[in-house]
Enzyme design. Structure first.
Site, mmCIF file in Angstrom:
data_model
loop_
_atom_site.group_PDB
_atom_site.id
_atom_site.type_symbol
_atom_site.label_atom_id
_atom_site.label_comp_id
_atom_site.label_asym_id
_atom_site.label_seq_id
_atom_site.Cartn_x
_atom_site.Cartn_y
_atom_site.Cartn_z
ATOM 1 N N HIS A 18 -29.517 1.553 -50.007
ATOM 2 C CA HIS A 18 -28.293 1.846 -50.774
ATOM 3 C C HIS A 18 -27.174 2.292 -49.829
ATOM 4 C CE1 HIS A 18 -31.055 3.062 -54.355
ATOM 5 N NE2 HIS A 18 -30.410 1.978 -54.738
ATOM 6 N N LYS A 42 -35.251 2.462 -67.559
ATOM 7 C CA LYS A 42 -36.008 3.053 -66.451
ATOM 8 C C LYS A 42 -36.203 4.545 -66.672
ATOM 9 C CE LYS A 42 -34.539 0.086 -62.565
ATOM 10 N NZ LYS A 42 -33.786 0.085 -61.297
ATOM 11 N N ARG A 91 -31.312 -8.147 -52.205
ATOM 12 C CA ARG A 91 -32.407 -8.050 -51.242
ATOM 13 C C ARG A 91 -33.127 -9.376 -51.065
ATOM 14 N NH1 ARG A 91 -34.495 -2.858 -54.240
ATOM 15 N NH2 ARG A 91 -33.451 -4.087 -55.818
ATOM 16 N N SER A 129 -36.051 2.116 -54.518
ATOM 17 C CA SER A 129 -36.356 3.497 -54.895
ATOM 18 C C SER A 129 -37.789 3.590 -55.425
ATOM 19 C CB SER A 129 -35.383 3.986 -55.971
ATOM 20 O OG SER A 129 -34.067 3.955 -55.515
#
Ligand code: ADP
Length: 161
Positions: A18, A42, A91, A129
């Site tokens: 990040h 989430k 990514r 994360s």
């Protein structure tokens, strides 16, 4: 008024991946608003205040970065700070479909706001994360994955659980 962008995410917690995206965005835009948006699908480990505190700490050396929290639609937040751009990190191919969906939706909601993608630095292409939390939970070494203050917070979180 300069070029204002936003970097939305869950940041639960912020990782070096990040931070890399934020730093690079801050070189291109006059202002980068890193905004914690509660992703309703989430379940988070850190509270919003904890996440904001960690982001503030690790971005304090970048003068044109602001840190904020918003509950609602990303485009509504963008409008509220007069941003013309949304920055997202990419990514792998696996990110693409999800990101394309959000980008298309955001364009339907407000076609004035453009989404820009920054390709991850190769060394962080596997980093998320969720992976960091998994490794930290079982006591693995996370020093190469997150800033030191985040590693410390993760250790404390899991020590108390
Ligand atoms: P969200 O729940 O919105 O996906 P995240 O905190 O997981 O929030 O991610 C926020 C943004 O940071 C997303 O654009 C994501 O693709 C990007 N990102 C996350 N990890 C990395 C990484 N290792 N390298 C580059 N970008 C990343």
């Amino acid at each position: 008024m300069g070029k204002i962008s936003i970097c939305p995410g869950s940041f639960d917690p912020i990782t070096l991946g990040h931070l890399d995206i934020i730093q690079r965005a801050a070189r291109v835009f006059d202002e980068v608003n890193v905004v914690v948006l509660n992703n309703s699908s989430k379940k988070s480990l850190f509270t919003v205040d904890e996440r904001l505190g960690l982001i503030r700490e690790v971005t304090k050396h970048i003068p044109n970065v602001k840190v904020d929290y918003f509950q609602g639609l990303t485009v509504d937040y963008a409008k509220s700070v007069h941003a013309s751009a949304i920055i997202r990190g990419l990514r792998a191919v696996s990110d693409f479909e999800y990101e394309m969906q959000i980008t298309s939706m955001n364009r339907v909601l407000d076609e004035q706001i453009e989404t820009f993608f920054i390709m991850t630095n190769n060394q962080y292409s596997f980093l998320s994360s969720s992976i960091v939390k998994e490794v930290a939970k079982y006591g693995g070494n996370i020093t190469e994955l997150v800033p030191a203050v985040v590693a410390q917070s993760l250790r404390e979180k899991f020590a108390n659980q």
